[in-house]
Design a protein around this motif. Structure first.
Motif, PDB file in Angstrom:
ATOM      1  N   ASN A 100       0.806  -1.235   0.000  1.00  0.00           N
ATOM      2  CA  ASN A 100       0.000   0.000   0.000  1.00  0.00           C
ATOM      3  C   ASN A 100       0.833   1.277   0.000  1.00  0.00           C
ATOM      4  N   THR A 101       1.993   1.257   0.671  1.00  0.00           N
ATOM      5  CA  THR A 101       2.861   2.442   0.642  1.00  0.00           C
ATOM      6  C   THR A 101       4.056   2.229  -0.279  1.00  0.00           C
ATOM      7  N   ARG A 138       4.462   0.554  -3.115  1.00  0.00           N
ATOM      8  CA  ARG A 138       4.264   0.734  -4.556  1.00  0.00           C
ATOM      9  C   ARG A 138       4.216   2.225  -4.939  1.00  0.00           C
ATOM     10  N   PRO A 139       3.354   3.049  -4.259  1.00  0.00           N
ATOM     11  CA  PRO A 139       3.368   4.473  -4.649  1.00  0.00           C
ATOM     12  C   PRO A 139       4.697   5.164  -4.350  1.00  0.00           C
ATOM     13  N   GLU A 168       6.890   4.236  -7.318  1.00  0.00           N
ATOM     14  CA  GLU A 168       6.454   4.989  -8.507  1.00  0.00           C
ATOM     15  C   GLU A 168       6.831   6.466  -8.383  1.00  0.00           C
ATOM     16  N   GLY A 169       6.643   7.021  -7.175  1.00  0.00           N
ATOM     17  CA  GLY A 169       6.947   8.446  -6.975  1.00  0.00           C
ATOM     18  C   GLY A 169       8.427   8.737  -7.135  1.00  0.00           C
ATOM     19  N   ALA A 223      -1.722   6.529   0.279  1.00  0.00           N
ATOM     20  CA  ALA A 223      -1.107   7.353  -0.771  1.00  0.00           C
ATOM     21  C   ALA A 223      -0.531   8.641  -0.178  1.00  0.00           C
ATOM     22  N   ALA A 267       2.645   7.697   1.554  1.00  0.00           N
ATOM     23  CA  ALA A 267       3.677   7.503   0.532  1.00  0.00           C
ATOM     24  C   ALA A 267       4.202   8.845   0.019  1.00  0.00           C
ATOM     25  N   ALA A 268       3.313   9.822  -0.120  1.00  0.00           N
ATOM     26  CA  ALA A 268       3.752  11.137  -0.622  1.00  0.00           C
ATOM     27  C   ALA A 268       4.756  11.767   0.347  1.00  0.00           C
TER      28      ALA A 268
END
Ligand code: NAP
Length: 282
Positions: free
Chosen positions: A12-13, A15-16, A19-20, A168, A171-172
């Motif tokens: 959940n964290t 992967r983003p 990608e980020g 998300a 993750a940001a």
């Protein structure tokens, strides 16, 4: 080129975050227990905290790491600390740890990992999120399973409130902690914009999913038995029930400005999250 190892990169964290970081132009190496790369345009290695034969290749040539705990392990520090010490000895400079708002530095488990980072990592950051909104939509989670089965959420949290946060948004914050030139060198307590009780959550879910969802107010023993009956190891069920007690006593009844302060945009609210994930339940 800065190379970042992202553990749990299919999650959940993770992967983003992978990608980020790729979008920021960093070299990303994803690490999961599987062989299939979860994110395109990244290097991939198989990594298991419990399998030392996977650690060397994962750490080779790495500058920064995103780390989260092995699943369903009561004391993850026993597996994590030796790997992190090896990472620092091999030249890793920055580690960003996913811990939890309920875990204090120096406490058992991830609290020990937090302490190691603050005292020994050249550069560090600890993410301390409150409870994830994804717990209601991720089919692997025991709450999602209960909702799917019979529309119930069983907890020992009583009327306690939680600053539920979208993974998300966690993750940001993690992307900034890993990508920024200047290391954050701090612990970020991360919440969504409102603190909600599980009764509030059930009301939101009932409205958006158009079916009755009920929060079952269980005693600690009933909640623990419910988790065990769902297949969870007893030691972990005991830990989660203890965390329910902290929520009931008000420990999670707060919101922070971390997401806005670190990323420049406001965190997602629960209603918007549930509407965006409504298809999960159709
Ligand atoms: N859920 C919450 O409300 C909440 C609140 C605060 C903090 N947290 C923290 O968030 C973490 C879990 O987040 P999540 O529930 O959203 O799960 P997730 O990140 O979606 O999935 C767990 C990830 O951990 C990896 N993993 C598990 N065991 C591993 C092992 N032995 N070796 C290597 N990788 C392993 C899995 O990788 P594979 O791809 O290999 O399976 C998977 O990607 C926990 O550390 C927890 O303390 C959760």
């Amino acid at each position: 080129m800065t190379r970042v190892l992202v553990i749990g990169a299919a999650g959940n964290t993770g992967r983003p975050i992978a990608e980020g970081l790729t979008a920021e132009g960093l070299t990303v190496r994803t690490a999961t227990r599987g062989t299939r790369p979860p994110v395109s345009a990244a290097e991939h290695v198989r990594f298991d905290w419990a399998d030392p034969s996977t650690h060397g290749a994962a750490l080779e040539g790495v500058d920064r790491m995103y780390v989260l705990a092995p699943a369903l392990v009561e004391d993850p520090s026993a597996l994590m600390l030796p790997v992190l010490e090896r990472a620092f000895a091999g030249g890793v400079r920055r580690v960003v740890l996913l811990s939890a708002s309920a875990v204090a530095e120096g406490g058992p488990g991830l609290g020990q990992v937090h302490h190691l980072l603050r005292t020994q990592a050249p550069e560090w950051c600890v993410l301390q999120p409150s409870w994830f909104m994804q717990n209601f939509t991720d089919p692997r989670h025991h709450w999602a399973a209960g909702l799917q089965r019979d529309g119930t959420l069983t907890t020992a949290t009583g009327d306690g409130r939680v600053g539920f946060v979208d993974a998300a948004d966690i993750a940001a914050v993690g992307v900034r902690a890993l990508a920024d030139d200047v290391s954050h060198d701090t612990a970020h307590v991360i919440t969504g914009p409102q603190a909600l009780s599980y009764d509030d959550v059930a009301a939101h879910l009932s409205r958006v999913w158009n079916r009755p969802i009920r929060h079952v107010h269980a005693s600690p023993e009933e909640a623990r038995r419910h988790l065990r009956d769902g297949g969870m190891p007893d030691t972990y069920a005991r830990l989660l029930t203890m965390l329910d007690g902290l929520i009931r006593d008000g420990a999670e009844d707060r919101v922070t400005d971390t997401v806005l302060r670190v990323t420049g945009r406001a965190p997602r609210d629960f209603g918007s999250f549930v509407r965006a994930h409504a298809s999960v339940w159709r």
